[in-house]
Motif scaffolding. Structure first.
Motif, mmCIF file in Angstrom:
data_model
loop_
_atom_site.group_PDB
_atom_site.id
_atom_site.type_symbol
_atom_site.label_atom_id
_atom_site.label_comp_id
_atom_site.label_asym_id
_atom_site.label_seq_id
_atom_site.Cartn_x
_atom_site.Cartn_y
_atom_site.Cartn_z
ATOM 1 N N ILE A 339 0.839 -1.198 0.000
ATOM 2 C CA ILE A 339 0.000 0.000 0.000
ATOM 3 C C ILE A 339 0.873 1.247 0.000
ATOM 4 N N GLY A 340 2.012 1.182 0.680
ATOM 5 C CA GLY A 340 2.929 2.320 0.670
ATOM 6 C C GLY A 340 3.438 2.623 -0.719
ATOM 7 N N CYS A 341 3.733 1.577 -1.499
ATOM 8 C CA CYS A 341 4.178 1.795 -2.888
ATOM 9 C C CYS A 341 3.061 2.437 -3.709
ATOM 10 N N TYR A 342 1.825 1.995 -3.484
ATOM 11 C CA TYR A 342 0.699 2.571 -4.228
ATOM 12 C C TYR A 342 0.548 4.056 -3.900
ATOM 13 N N PHE A 343 0.546 4.397 -2.613
ATOM 14 C CA PHE A 343 0.385 5.796 -2.235
ATOM 15 C C PHE A 343 1.625 6.617 -2.557
ATOM 16 N N GLY A 344 2.783 5.961 -2.592
ATOM 17 C CA GLY A 344 3.975 6.659 -3.053
ATOM 18 C C GLY A 344 3.821 7.097 -4.503
ATOM 19 N N GLY A 345 3.295 6.200 -5.331
ATOM 20 C CA GLY A 345 3.021 6.563 -6.718
ATOM 21 C C GLY A 345 1.982 7.658 -6.819
ATOM 22 N N LEU A 346 0.994 7.627 -5.931
ATOM 23 C CA LEU A 346 -0.039 8.666 -5.915
ATOM 24 C C LEU A 346 0.566 10.026 -5.582
ATOM 25 N N GLY A 347 1.437 10.061 -4.564
ATOM 26 C CA GLY A 347 2.084 11.316 -4.206
ATOM 27 C C GLY A 347 2.962 11.846 -5.328
ATOM 28 N N ALA A 348 3.704 10.939 -5.975
ATOM 29 C CA ALA A 348 4.550 11.364 -7.088
ATOM 30 C C ALA A 348 3.708 11.914 -8.232
ATOM 31 N N ALA A 349 2.566 11.266 -8.501
ATOM 32 C CA ALA A 349 1.691 11.725 -9.569
ATOM 33 C C ALA A 349 1.150 13.118 -9.293
ATOM 34 N N MET A 350 0.731 13.360 -8.049
ATOM 35 C CA MET A 350 0.193 14.667 -7.683
ATOM 36 C C MET A 350 1.266 15.746 -7.802
ATOM 37 N N SER A 351 2.470 15.432 -7.356
ATOM 38 C CA SER A 351 3.554 16.407 -7.423
ATOM 39 C C SER A 351 3.913 16.724 -8.875
#
Length: 396
Positions: A339-351
């Motif tokens: 789940i951390g990898c998924y939300f890490g990708g989400l944060g990178a996408a938003m940035s």
């Protein structure tokens, strides 16, 4: 896990924390520009801080998820890690208005305000993935979309406040609003601790349970980035299509749209348990790609209203399915890292979105609808391709 039924009290505890996280971000995003201006900074700094915070989340989320997995294996619970993150985030949350009230904006201390804001965002990222990974202890794998529908429900209901309730929240005053957010977060964490007590640790998990399948990471990140960019283009598209009919009441139209997504979450979750989560997500993505074009081209309000209902159901299929999709691809013992990898990708996408994309006012509604469809289709491609990987099953 051996259970065959959803443990709704446990789902309720996880949902309470998710709701508290959403409420904290709503309050933060509304007040941060105000606090920055009070201390002589520009409102534009708030946008820059958000880019930095999302970029840091891309790193912090996987690290925090992995650390919580190790805590679970050693102690039989992730709660010490979660509680530590909640306490730290709560203290920093209250420090933001306290600094503005008690500090001196003319002194060097003024730079503590943006620093505190970034550190608070990091603290919030510490416990989100560990909390959501607890869904493995609340529901059997096949019913995870239904359990996750509660997360979509609370997130959309509270998130709807950002469209119309900013005046009300700002009228509360920063001390009361931040205290409210802190109290809700601490109360939710206490409730979570009560409904999911520690268990006996597994001293010798099998090698398969300990090993993280790194080959799934590109699929998790690709899915999260596609969904994130798709939503970032979709919401302004819906708002722009409603504006000719609603005018100044458009924010209320967006509130209704968010509430519709929340209401549709439960029936969407039930449907996903019957179809299978990945199949339901792919159907939802296909429907989104088609329906969003309706908002770009259709000039009839009644048809747009019906389209919004259908679109809200399709979005619920996708939103409900993201966490179960991750949990289906990684061993239960490594749910936090997954789940951390998924939300890490989400944060990178938003940035990256805020860095690379021009102000959306410069993009036509037709362009936004097309970009949204493309982003969701890319996410669907990653989901479909991930089927070739061996799915994970519940551990006893």
């Amino acid at each position: 896990m051996n259970q065959t039924e959803i443990r709704w009290w446990r789902v309720g505890g996880i949902t309470a924390v998710q709701g508290a996280i959403t409420l904290g971000w709503v309050i933060y995003n509304l007040y941060l520009p105000v606090l920055l201006v009070q201390w002589g900074f520009s409102q534009e700094l708030a946008g820059l801080l958000l880019i930095i915070e999302n970029a840091l989340e891309a790193v912090i989320e996987p690290i925090a998820g992995d650390a919580s997995d190790r805590t679970q294996q050693l102690m039989g619970t992730r709660l010490p890690f979660i509680i530590a993150g909640v306490v730290l985030a709560s203290a920093l949350f209250m420090a933001l208005p306290a600094l503005v009230i008690l500090g001196n904006p003319r002194a060097a201390i003024r730079w503590l305000l943006p620093i505190l804001a970034v550190v608070w965002a990091v603290a919030m990222a510490i416990f989100r993935s560990p909390v959501l990974s607890l869904l493995t202890k609340a529901s059997p794998q096949i019913q995870l979309p239904l359990a996750a529908s509660c997360l979509t429900l609370i997130q959309q209901l509270i998130g709807a406040f950002r469209f119309t309730a900013y005046g009300l929240i700002l009228s509360l005053g920063a001390p009361f609003a931040f205290a409210l957010g802190t109290g809700v977060l601490l109360g939710a964490a206490a409730f979570l601790r009560w409904v999911i007590p520690p268990e006996t640790p597994s001293p010798n998990p099998s090698g398969e349970e300990r090993q993280f399948p790194w080959r799934v990471v590109p699929f998790l990140i690709g899915t999260s980035m596609g969904v994130a960019w798709g939503v970032r283009f979709l919401m302004p598209t819906v708002a722009a299509s409603l504006k000719p009919f609603l005018g100044e009441q458009t924010p209320w139209g967006m509130v209704a749209f968010s509430v519709a997504i929340a209401i549709m979450a439960l029936p969407a979750g039930k449907l996903a348990t019957r179809l299978g989560n990945q199949t339901a997500m792919l159907w939802g993505i296909g429907a989104i790609a088609i329906l969003i074009q309706l908002f770009a081209y259709c000039p009839i309000f009644v048809i747009l209203g019906l389209g919004a209902l259908c679109l809200s159901f399709a979005l619920s299929l996708v939103f409900n399915g993201t966490i179960p999709f991750v949990l289906d691809r990684v061993p239960t013992q490594r749910a936090g890292l997954g789940i951390g990898c998924y939300f890490g990708g989400l944060g990178a996408a938003m940035s990256l979105f805020d860095i690379l994309i021009l102000p959306q006012d410069n993009i036509t509604i037709v362009g936004r609808a097309a970009f949204s469809a493309i982003a969701f289709i890319i996410a669907g491609g990653f989901i479909a391709r991930s089927r070739r990987l061996r799915p994970q099953t519940d551990t006893p």
